[in-house]
Design a protein around this motif. Structure first.
Motif, mmCIF file in Angstrom:
data_model
loop_
_atom_site.group_PDB
_atom_site.id
_atom_site.type_symbol
_atom_site.label_atom_id
_atom_site.label_comp_id
_atom_site.label_asym_id
_atom_site.label_seq_id
_atom_site.Cartn_x
_atom_site.Cartn_y
_atom_site.Cartn_z
ATOM 1 N N TYR A 67 0.733 -1.190 -0.097
ATOM 2 C CA TYR A 67 0.053 -0.140 -0.066
ATOM 3 C C TYR A 67 0.785 1.350 -0.228
ATOM 4 O O TYR A 67 0.669 1.857 -0.738
ATOM 5 N N THR A 68 1.969 1.258 0.892
ATOM 6 C CA THR A 68 2.647 2.330 0.838
ATOM 7 C C THR A 68 3.582 2.720 -0.427
ATOM 8 O O THR A 68 3.796 3.774 -0.779
ATOM 9 N N GLN A 69 3.852 1.468 -1.068
ATOM 10 C CA GLN A 69 4.924 1.928 -2.121
ATOM 11 C C GLN A 69 3.778 2.174 -3.234
ATOM 12 O O GLN A 69 4.286 3.074 -4.003
ATOM 13 N N LEU A 70 2.489 1.547 -3.340
ATOM 14 C CA LEU A 70 1.944 1.997 -4.461
ATOM 15 C C LEU A 70 1.370 3.298 -4.396
ATOM 16 O O LEU A 70 1.270 4.225 -5.440
ATOM 17 N N LYS A 71 1.220 3.794 -3.138
ATOM 18 C CA LYS A 71 0.666 4.947 -2.909
ATOM 19 C C LYS A 71 1.855 6.088 -3.422
ATOM 20 O O LYS A 71 1.463 7.373 -3.796
ATOM 21 N N ALA A 72 3.137 5.863 -2.933
ATOM 22 C CA ALA A 72 4.001 6.591 -3.272
ATOM 23 C C ALA A 72 4.255 6.858 -4.848
ATOM 24 O O ALA A 72 4.647 7.875 -5.207
ATOM 25 N N ASP A 73 3.939 5.736 -5.597
ATOM 26 C CA ASP A 73 4.167 5.775 -6.905
ATOM 27 C C ASP A 73 3.115 6.538 -7.458
ATOM 28 O O ASP A 73 3.328 7.380 -8.569
ATOM 29 N N ILE A 74 1.810 6.600 -6.925
ATOM 30 C CA ILE A 74 0.897 7.476 -7.510
ATOM 31 C C ILE A 74 1.261 8.941 -7.178
ATOM 32 O O ILE A 74 1.008 9.797 -8.135
ATOM 33 N N PHE A 75 1.480 9.212 -6.042
ATOM 34 C CA PHE A 75 1.800 10.477 -5.505
ATOM 35 C C PHE A 75 3.046 11.294 -6.267
ATOM 36 O O PHE A 75 3.158 12.470 -6.439
ATOM 37 N N ARG A 78 4.874 8.080 -10.894
ATOM 38 C CA ARG A 78 5.336 6.844 -11.238
ATOM 39 C C ARG A 78 4.317 6.120 -11.707
ATOM 40 O O ARG A 78 4.555 5.509 -13.049
ATOM 41 N N LEU A 79 3.178 6.220 -11.394
ATOM 42 C CA LEU A 79 2.132 5.733 -11.891
ATOM 43 C C LEU A 79 0.966 6.764 -11.981
ATOM 44 O O LEU A 79 0.623 7.500 -11.194
ATOM 45 N N LEU A 80 0.624 6.911 -13.448
ATOM 46 C CA LEU A 80 -0.167 8.284 -13.777
ATOM 47 C C LEU A 80 -1.527 7.789 -13.863
ATOM 48 O O LEU A 80 -1.972 6.834 -14.031
ATOM 49 N N TRP A 93 -6.730 -3.281 -12.816
ATOM 50 C CA TRP A 93 -6.912 -2.109 -12.053
ATOM 51 C C TRP A 93 -6.279 -0.848 -12.754
ATOM 52 O O TRP A 93 -5.576 -1.040 -14.039
ATOM 53 N N GLN A 94 -6.950 0.122 -12.358
ATOM 54 C CA GLN A 94 -6.579 1.606 -13.169
ATOM 55 C C GLN A 94 -6.504 2.685 -12.104
ATOM 56 O O GLN A 94 -7.269 2.803 -11.266
ATOM 57 N N VAL A 95 -5.316 3.455 -12.218
ATOM 58 C CA VAL A 95 -5.212 4.768 -11.288
ATOM 59 C C VAL A 95 -6.402 5.819 -11.864
ATOM 60 O O VAL A 95 -6.492 5.864 -13.202
ATOM 61 N N LYS A 96 -7.105 6.263 -10.929
ATOM 62 C CA LYS A 96 -8.056 7.042 -11.190
ATOM 63 C C LYS A 96 -7.715 8.462 -11.918
ATOM 64 O O LYS A 96 -6.575 8.925 -11.450
ATOM 65 N N ARG A 124 3.403 18.371 -14.787
ATOM 66 C CA ARG A 124 4.082 17.296 -14.092
ATOM 67 C C ARG A 124 3.423 15.817 -14.871
ATOM 68 O O ARG A 124 4.136 14.981 -15.180
ATOM 69 N N LEU A 125 2.117 15.926 -14.929
ATOM 70 C CA LEU A 125 1.475 14.919 -15.926
ATOM 71 C C LEU A 125 2.056 14.788 -17.323
ATOM 72 O O LEU A 125 2.451 13.826 -17.772
ATOM 73 N N GLN A 126 2.356 15.924 -17.740
ATOM 74 C CA GLN A 126 2.442 16.052 -19.300
ATOM 75 C C GLN A 126 4.074 15.520 -19.366
ATOM 76 O O GLN A 126 4.383 14.828 -20.000
ATOM 77 N N MET A 127 5.049 15.931 -18.378
ATOM 78 C CA MET A 127 6.384 15.845 -18.466
ATOM 79 C C MET A 127 6.562 14.142 -18.121
ATOM 80 O O MET A 127 7.326 13.374 -18.656
ATOM 81 N N ALA A 128 5.635 13.727 -17.101
ATOM 82 C CA ALA A 128 5.928 12.099 -16.738
ATOM 83 C C ALA A 128 5.513 11.495 -17.996
ATOM 84 O O ALA A 128 5.888 10.377 -18.210
ATOM 85 N N ARG A 129 4.413 11.705 -18.731
ATOM 86 C CA ARG A 129 3.874 10.899 -19.954
ATOM 87 C C ARG A 129 5.108 11.002 -20.950
ATOM 88 O O ARG A 129 5.158 9.966 -21.713
ATOM 89 N N GLN A 130 5.753 11.877 -21.188
ATOM 90 C CA GLN A 130 6.912 12.198 -22.201
ATOM 91 C C GLN A 130 8.159 11.335 -21.828
ATOM 92 O O GLN A 130 8.879 10.940 -22.366
ATOM 93 N N ALA A 131 8.093 11.021 -20.412
ATOM 94 C CA ALA A 131 9.424 10.308 -19.829
ATOM 95 C C ALA A 131 9.279 8.838 -20.215
ATOM 96 O O ALA A 131 10.586 8.324 -20.179
ATOM 97 N N GLY A 132 8.257 8.292 -20.513
ATOM 98 C CA GLY A 132 8.182 6.895 -20.868
ATOM 99 C C GLY A 132 7.804 5.993 -20.171
ATOM 100 O O GLY A 132 7.059 6.351 -19.282
ATOM 101 N N PRO A 133 8.300 4.709 -20.196
ATOM 102 C CA PRO A 133 7.301 3.582 -19.314
ATOM 103 C C PRO A 133 7.570 3.842 -17.958
ATOM 104 O O PRO A 133 8.629 4.381 -17.404
ATOM 105 N N ARG A 134 6.708 3.182 -17.166
ATOM 106 C CA ARG A 134 6.695 3.331 -15.777
ATOM 107 C C ARG A 134 6.422 2.103 -15.172
ATOM 108 O O ARG A 134 5.975 1.288 -15.786
ATOM 109 N N PRO A 135 6.601 1.954 -13.804
ATOM 110 C CA PRO A 135 6.594 0.505 -13.012
ATOM 111 C C PRO A 135 4.978 0.156 -13.356
ATOM 112 O O PRO A 135 4.104 0.840 -13.384
ATOM 113 N N ALA A 136 4.954 -1.074 -13.364
ATOM 114 C CA ALA A 136 3.358 -1.936 -13.794
ATOM 115 C C ALA A 136 2.804 -1.722 -12.248
ATOM 116 O O ALA A 136 3.345 -1.881 -11.256
#
Length: 228
Positions: free
Chosen positions: A12-20, A23-25, A67-70, A216-228
């Motif tokens: 939970y802590t890791q996934l929440k950090a990935d979202i915040f 790393r997960l968009l 699952w999907q990040v909202k 940040r969303l735009q830059m993150a999407r341009q950065a390429g693949p992220r963790p599954a």
């Protein structure tokens, strides 16, 4: 071997950090198996963590496709900010009517925010936590527990975007200045001035957060693949 409930907390802590940390968009899809493989755990703690994140409004389940990040609902965030302003203005009004002897919380806040420039913290995570504490403390200092509970619930909902307000040095400096002015007005019992300053402070933060989040969303999407 870690207990299953401890594993679920770690996931939970890791996934929440990935979202915040973007790393997960918003919109990213993944399966329980993907997460289990990446974190080297079974699917059970992953499922427990995801159900917790779903309850908090960060992810949603698709029974046929995982699952999907909202997606960020900026209209919803705007409404939360509006309610937050109402609660904090009510708190400031009450604080300005309280006796000086009741200002222990405010005096503690002075020690954090009314400091020389070279004493100001610069770490974004530390300042973000202090900023959140500042606003929660104003409401808690009124002694109205239900108001404080409602305010904290809103604080948790907007934390995912609000923390981005401190990724820029000028916003950190502005926060120190604005908090100092708000505190001084409250301690001087200048309710109208304190409420005006507080409203402007939150509105400026809300505007900055929206712009930073979109960037940040735009830059993150341009950065390429992220963790599954």
């Amino acid at each position: 071997m870690p207990r299953p409930d401890n594993l679920a907390e770690q996931v939970y802590t890791q996934l929440k950090a990935d979202i915040f940390d973007f790393r997960l968009l918003p919109g990213d899809r993944f399966s329980e198996g993907d997460v289990a493989g990446r974190m080297d755990v079974s699917r059970t703690p992953v499922r427990q963590a995801l159900y917790r994140l779903e309850k908090e409004g960060y992810v949603e389940v698709y029974f046929r496709s995982g699952w999907q990040v909202k997606a960020f609902d900026f209209a919803y965030f705007e409404e939360l900010y509006d309610v937050r302003i109402v609660l904090e203005l009510a708190a400031v009004s009450r604080l300005c009517r309280m006796e000086a002897s009741d200002n222990s919380v405010l005096n503690a806040l002075k020690g954090i925010w009314l400091v020389a420039e070279d004493e100001r913290l610069q770490d974004p995570h530390e300042v973000s936590a202090l900023d959140e504490r500042f606003h929660c403390a104003l409401v808690e200092a009124t002694g109205n527990r239900e108001m404080a509970r409602m305010h904290y619930a809103i604080t948790e909902q907007i934390r995912i975007i609000r923390r981005l307000d401190f990724t820029q040095a000028e916003r950190i400096a502005a926060t120190y200045q604005e908090h100092a002015h708000i505190l001084e007005a409250i301690l001087q019992r200048r309710s109208d001035v304190a409420q005006q300053l507080l409203t402007r402070h939150i509105e400026l933060s809300k505007q900055a957060v929206r712009e930073i989040t979109l960037h940040r969303l735009q830059m993150a999407r341009q950065a390429g693949p992220r963790p599954a």
